[in-house]
Design a protein around this motif. Structure first.
Motif, PDB file in Angstrom:
ATOM      1  N   SER A 243      -0.542  -1.497  -0.439  1.00 44.96           N
ATOM      2  CA  SER A 243       0.815  -1.829  -0.872  1.00 44.96           C
ATOM      3  C   SER A 243       1.863  -1.310   0.122  1.00 44.96           C
ATOM      4  CB  SER A 243       1.082  -1.293  -2.270  1.00 44.96           C
ATOM      5  OG  SER A 243       0.332  -0.137  -2.522  1.00 44.96           O
ATOM      6  N   LEU A 244       1.510  -0.293   0.914  1.00 42.58           N
ATOM      7  CA  LEU A 244       2.484   0.203   1.890  1.00 42.58           C
ATOM      8  C   LEU A 244       2.363  -0.507   3.230  1.00 42.58           C
ATOM      9  CD1 LEU A 244       2.457   4.102   1.634  1.00 42.58           C
ATOM     10  CD2 LEU A 244       4.219   2.527   0.849  1.00 42.58           C
ATOM     11  N   TYR A 245       1.175  -0.854   3.600  1.00 42.39           N
ATOM     12  CA  TYR A 245       0.911  -1.196   4.993  1.00 42.39           C
ATOM     13  C   TYR A 245       0.241  -2.551   5.137  1.00 42.39           C
ATOM     14  CZ  TYR A 245      -1.355  -0.802   9.596  1.00 42.39           C
ATOM     15  OH  TYR A 245      -1.789  -1.018  10.875  1.00 42.39           O
ATOM     16  N   SER A 246       0.845  -3.404   5.961  1.00 38.63           N
ATOM     17  CA  SER A 246       0.197  -4.648   6.329  1.00 38.63           C
ATOM     18  C   SER A 246       0.341  -4.793   7.833  1.00 38.63           C
ATOM     19  CB  SER A 246       0.872  -5.817   5.604  1.00 38.63           C
ATOM     20  OG  SER A 246       0.652  -7.007   6.318  1.00 38.63           O
ATOM     21  N   LYS A 247      -0.769  -4.794   8.548  1.00 38.71           N
ATOM     22  CA  LYS A 247      -0.665  -4.716  10.012  1.00 38.71           C
ATOM     23  C   LYS A 247       0.027  -5.935  10.616  1.00 38.71           C
ATOM     24  CE  LYS A 247      -5.428  -6.249  10.612  1.00 38.71           C
ATOM     25  NZ  LYS A 247      -6.788  -5.851  10.956  1.00 38.71           N
ATOM     26  N   ARG A 248      -0.025  -7.051   9.922  1.00 39.35           N
ATOM     27  CA  ARG A 248       0.644  -8.244  10.446  1.00 39.35           C
ATOM     28  C   ARG A 248       2.161  -8.085  10.464  1.00 39.35           C
ATOM     29  NH1 ARG A 248       0.497 -12.214   7.029  1.00 39.35           N
ATOM     30  NH2 ARG A 248      -0.445 -10.936   5.401  1.00 39.35           N
ATOM     31  N   ARG A 249       2.659  -7.155   9.648  1.00 43.99           N
ATOM     32  CA  ARG A 249       4.111  -7.040   9.503  1.00 43.99           C
ATOM     33  C   ARG A 249       4.679  -5.785  10.146  1.00 43.99           C
ATOM     34  NH1 ARG A 249       3.525  -8.225   3.819  1.00 43.99           N
ATOM     35  NH2 ARG A 249       3.246 -10.461   3.648  1.00 43.99           N
ATOM     36  N   VAL A 250       3.830  -5.047  10.837  1.00 44.00           N
ATOM     37  CA  VAL A 250       4.309  -3.774  11.370  1.00 44.00           C
ATOM     38  C   VAL A 250       4.146  -3.730  12.876  1.00 44.00           C
ATOM     39  CG1 VAL A 250       3.870  -1.300  11.409  1.00 44.00           C
ATOM     40  CG2 VAL A 250       3.790  -2.526   9.248  1.00 44.00           C
ATOM     41  N   LEU A 251       5.149  -3.204  13.532  1.00 38.44           N
ATOM     42  CA  LEU A 251       5.031  -2.930  14.956  1.00 38.44           C
ATOM     43  C   LEU A 251       5.200  -1.431  15.149  1.00 38.44           C
ATOM     44  CD1 LEU A 251       7.053  -5.957  16.251  1.00 38.44           C
ATOM     45  CD2 LEU A 251       4.671  -5.475  16.830  1.00 38.44           C
ATOM     46  N   TYR A 252       4.175  -0.815  15.689  1.00 37.12           N
ATOM     47  CA  TYR A 252       4.240   0.622  15.914  1.00 37.12           C
ATOM     48  C   TYR A 252       5.343   0.913  16.931  1.00 37.12           C
ATOM     49  CZ  TYR A 252       3.050   5.301  17.509  1.00 37.12           C
ATOM     50  OH  TYR A 252       3.109   6.629  17.853  1.00 37.12           O
ATOM     51  N   GLY A 253       6.197   1.862  16.584  1.00 37.77           N
ATOM     52  CA  GLY A 253       7.210   2.294  17.540  1.00 37.77           C
ATOM     53  C   GLY A 253       8.570   1.637  17.359  1.00 37.77           C
ATOM     54  N   LEU A 254       8.645   0.624  16.500  1.00 37.38           N
ATOM     55  CA  LEU A 254       9.929  -0.077  16.368  1.00 37.38           C
ATOM     56  C   LEU A 254      11.028   0.866  15.868  1.00 37.38           C
ATOM     57  CD1 LEU A 254      11.380  -2.727  16.721  1.00 37.38           C
ATOM     58  CD2 LEU A 254      10.680  -3.407  14.425  1.00 37.38           C
ATOM     59  N   ASN A 255      10.654   1.817  15.024  1.00 37.53           N
ATOM     60  CA  ASN A 255      11.652   2.760  14.512  1.00 37.53           C
ATOM     61  C   ASN A 255      12.300   3.564  15.629  1.00 37.53           C
ATOM     62  OD1 ASN A 255       8.911   3.786  14.568  1.00 37.53           O
ATOM     63  ND2 ASN A 255       9.714   5.693  13.743  1.00 37.53           N
ATOM     64  N   TRP A 256      11.528   3.925  16.666  1.00 36.97           N
ATOM     65  CA  TRP A 256      12.125   4.679  17.774  1.00 36.97           C
ATOM     66  C   TRP A 256      12.775   3.750  18.801  1.00 36.97           C
ATOM     67  CZ3 TRP A 256       6.754   6.080  16.785  1.00 36.97           C
ATOM     68  CH2 TRP A 256       6.623   7.241  16.002  1.00 36.97           C
ATOM     69  N   ALA A 257      12.223   2.550  18.927  1.00 38.10           N
ATOM     70  CA  ALA A 257      12.668   1.659  20.005  1.00 38.10           C
ATOM     71  C   ALA A 257      13.912   0.857  19.629  1.00 38.10           C
ATOM     72  CB  ALA A 257      11.536   0.702  20.371  1.00 38.10           C
ATOM     73  N   LYS A 258      14.172   0.757  18.329  1.00 39.70           N
ATOM     74  CA  LYS A 258      15.171  -0.180  17.820  1.00 39.70           C
ATOM     75  C   LYS A 258      16.504  -0.138  18.563  1.00 39.70           C
ATOM     76  CE  LYS A 258      16.452   0.458  13.591  1.00 39.70           C
ATOM     77  NZ  LYS A 258      16.328   0.667  12.131  1.00 39.70           N
ATOM     78  N   GLN A 259      17.071   1.053  18.667  1.00 43.55           N
ATOM     79  CA  GLN A 259      18.380   1.188  19.316  1.00 43.55           C
ATOM     80  C   GLN A 259      18.376   0.567  20.711  1.00 43.55           C
ATOM     81  OE1 GLN A 259      21.219   2.307  18.298  1.00 43.55           O
ATOM     82  NE2 GLN A 259      20.484   2.866  16.267  1.00 43.55           N
ATOM     83  N   GLU A 260      17.372   0.958  21.478  1.00 47.17           N
ATOM     84  CA  GLU A 260      17.292   0.514  22.863  1.00 47.17           C
ATOM     85  C   GLU A 260      17.025  -0.996  22.935  1.00 47.17           C
ATOM     86  OE1 GLU A 260      17.737   2.287  25.559  1.00 47.17           O
ATOM     87  OE2 GLU A 260      16.804   1.099  27.159  1.00 47.17           O
ATOM     88  N   VAL A 261      16.220  -1.491  22.019  1.00 45.08           N
ATOM     89  CA  VAL A 261      15.932  -2.925  21.985  1.00 45.08           C
ATOM     90  C   VAL A 261      17.218  -3.700  21.695  1.00 45.08           C
ATOM     91  CG1 VAL A 261      14.727  -4.753  20.727  1.00 45.08           C
ATOM     92  CG2 VAL A 261      13.524  -2.646  21.321  1.00 45.08           C
TER      93      VAL A 261
END
Ligand SMILES: [Zn+2]
Length: 616
Positions: A243-261
């Motif tokens: 219920s928390l995690y679906s690999k198709r919908r998650v990108l590792y690192g997006l939380n840290w990269a977001k600003q720069e992206v």
């Protein structure tokens, strides 16, 4: 979905839009507005405007516009209710949710909490327990210093049967549902991860939702180095889907990269946790990784609000295979450009980050369009020193080029291939057989779309800030918005000659709240209202009113005059007309308009009187 309107309004009122947007772009005050670089498109001169009082923003470069809720929705890819909740959390407000959503959140809350505790605990074990020693050594050998370990909250799962479970001390179901543990066949609680370096996986907003665990490489054969040497499982292991995690919908690192992206408009997509960290160490903090699955549709949906340019940084062999056949479809559907970073053969970003960070940085800086990369790979795979080899290369390259939807692009590649293979381009053009059936792109649509995309939203005009409010009617609308109390009542819809402006005025009239007016209007009108809201009205109201009335009267009288000329002699109809003119005349008096307009109406009335019409 249904969050009551009052709650939405409360959240909006409690949100400081300048502070909110300020987290993504530095805003400077300019009069009553704040301006800065647009978080939605890449630009060098600010064309993004925020009106703090009205809580609205507008970009003159890319036309993104809206309020705090729209802002959070667009940037974080949330639906309306999620965005409202996000802002409510931020402002410390509780909103009344619908039942299902409340239930969902109630169910997830303990899972999220236990994940967070697990992240902390693994991290603590890595940093300070004796058991974490070999893992610390391993990470140090990969060039990770304390700062990196803390930033990515890396951890160590000790080689115990149920160490985590005992520490957390939560019901067994919580452990199973969060994927942290399970009950084994003998009915005993067991940890899911043992003797692994732990990479916590966060969602885009920074909530821990899963783990990736890596075994340590075999220690150099020394006595007692490994307690469970056999059957340690695969090199990487991920949390199960749940219920928390679906690999198709998650990108590792997006939380840290977001600003720069967001600020660069570019995201680097790689394959592993250590690749993402490698990019950060090498000074490219906009990398994300798919978690044990191929880059797919849902990932693009996640990325498209953040990035216009997607750079694939896979090791050389998997780059093409990962994407071929789907790239153009993604580009078209999600309005992104897909590039490929050419990494040196047999290297991955993680290795390169420590061995040659400059090479890693320039591979991203010099990334090439996908087709270029693909054709180069093909030509590298044949013997270009022989005529037969070059012919084979040309044949395969032409087939790859034929996949591209844009004929202009195809033609340039054909010339390039012809040149490289020393073949007459005319010969290649002839052999550019359209994929006969089974091609990935349907034939009829292949010509137009990609150009349209390039010329459309994707490349906004260079921040030319057109001087706004060129007309009295726009000035008037803006005045209504900013000084509703003293000017609203003195205007009338008939003064707005353009459809869109009239509807905008009517929307303002019928709603006391600007946000409601925007929400109830169609896109055209909503866009106009939002744009005006971030602009300062510059003219004084009296001047604007005079101009509006003059223009409206001129048009009204002109049309009445034209009608009158056609109706000469027809008594009853002329009488109707006279009544209309008289009405205009009365309006003119009420509105205190300049004498030239009044006298035009008077002349018309006099003329009608001369036709012996019954005057009202
Ligand atoms: Zn913009």
């Amino acid at each position: 979905m249904a969050i009551p309107d009052e709650d939405v309004a409360r959240v909006r009122a409690a949100t400081d839009i300048v502070a909110l947007i300020g987290e993504h772009s530095a805003l400077k005050r300019q009069g009553r507005r704040f301006v800065g670089l647009c978080p939605f498109h890449n630009e060098k001169t600010p064309s993004f405007s925020v009106n703090a009082e009205l809580g609205l923003y507008y970009c003159f470069g890319c036309q993104e516009s809206g309020d705090a809720i729209t802002f959070v929705r667009s940037l974080e890819h949330l639906d309306f209710a999620e965005a409202v909740r996000r802002l409510a959390d931020r402002a410390g407000i509780t909103v009344r949710d619908d039942v299902r959503e409340t239930q969902r959140r109630r169910r997830l809350a303990p899972l999220l909490e236990v994940m967070e505790r697990a992240v902390d605990w693994y991290h603590e074990v890595l940093l300070s327990s004796p058991e974490g020693g070999p893992a610390r050594d391993y990470l140090r050998s990969r060039g990770y210093d304390g700062e990196v370990v803390r930033k990515f909250r890396l951890g160590w799962a000790p080689d115990g049967f149920d160490s985590l479970a005992r520490h957390l001390s939560v019901p067994s179901e919580v452990l199973s549902e969060s994927g942290l543990g399970f009950v084994n066949s003998r009915g005993r609680q067991q940890d899911a991860f043992r003797a692994r370096v732990m990479f916590p996986i966060f969602d885009a907003s920074g909530k821990a939702i899963a783990f990736g665990g890596r075994i340590l490489p075999p220690a150099p054969a020394s006595a007692g180095a490994s307690s469970s040497g056999e059957a340690r499982g695969p090199k990487y292991k991920n949390s199960p889907e749940g219920s928390l995690y679906s690999k198709r919908r998650v990108l590792y690192g997006l939380n840290w990269a977001k600003q720069e992206v967001i600020s660069t408009g570019e995201v680097v997509v790689c394959e592993g946790y250590t690749d993402v960290i490698g990019f950060h160490i090498a000074g490219v903090p906009r990398a994300v990784a798919t978690c044990g699955t191929a880059l797919g549709e849902e990932h693009f949906r996640l990325l498209r609000n953040f990035a216009k340019r997607i750079v694939l940084a896979y090791d050389a062999d998997s780059a093409g295979q990962a994407a071929v056949g789907r790239v153009y479809e993604w580009e078209r559907q999600h309005q992104v450009d897909v590039f490929v970073a050419r990494l040196p053969a047999a290297s991955d970003p993680a290795e390169l980050a420590s061995s040659d960070p400059d090479a890693l940085r320039s591979a991203v800086g010099e990334a090439v369009p996908f087709l270029r990369f693909w054709v180069e790979r093909i030509l590298q795979g044949v013997d270009m020193t022989s005529a037969e080899g070059r012919a084979k290369g040309a044949e395969r390259a032409v087939a790859a080029v034929a996949e591209h939807p844009n004929p202009l692009v195809r033609d340039q590649y054909l010339m390039w291939v012809a040149d490289r293979c020393r073949i007459d381009p005319a010969l290649l053009r002839g052999s550019e057989a359209r994929p006969s059936g089974g091609g990935s792109a349907a034939a009829p649509d292949r010509a137009g779309h990609s150009d349209a995309v390039v010329l459309g939203r994707r490349t906004p005009p260079e921040a030319s800030r057109v001087s706004l409010l060129p007309s009295p009617s726009l000035e008037a609308l803006s005045l209504v918005m900013h000084r509703r109390d003293d000017v609203g009542a003195r205007l009338s819809p008939v003064l707005f000659l353009e459809q869109r402006e009239r509807r905008a005025f009517e929307a303002l009239q019928s709603h006391s709240d600007l946000h409601a007016a925007i929400a109830d209007s169609d896109d055209d009108v909503a866009e106009l209202l939002t744009r005006l809201a971030v602009e300062e009205p510059v003219a004084d109201f009296e001047g604007v009113l005079v101009q509006l009335v003059r223009e409206a009267t001129r048009r009204a009288l002109a049309s009445l005059q034209a009608q009158a000329r056609q109706l000469v002699g027809d008594g009853p109809e002329l009488a109707t007309l006279a009544a209309q003119v008289a009405e205009v005349r009365r309006d003119l008096d009420l509105l205190e308009v300049p004498s030239s307009a009044v006298s035009a109406a008077d002349r018309l009335l006099a003329w009608l009187a001369g036709r012996e019409v019954d005057m009202p």
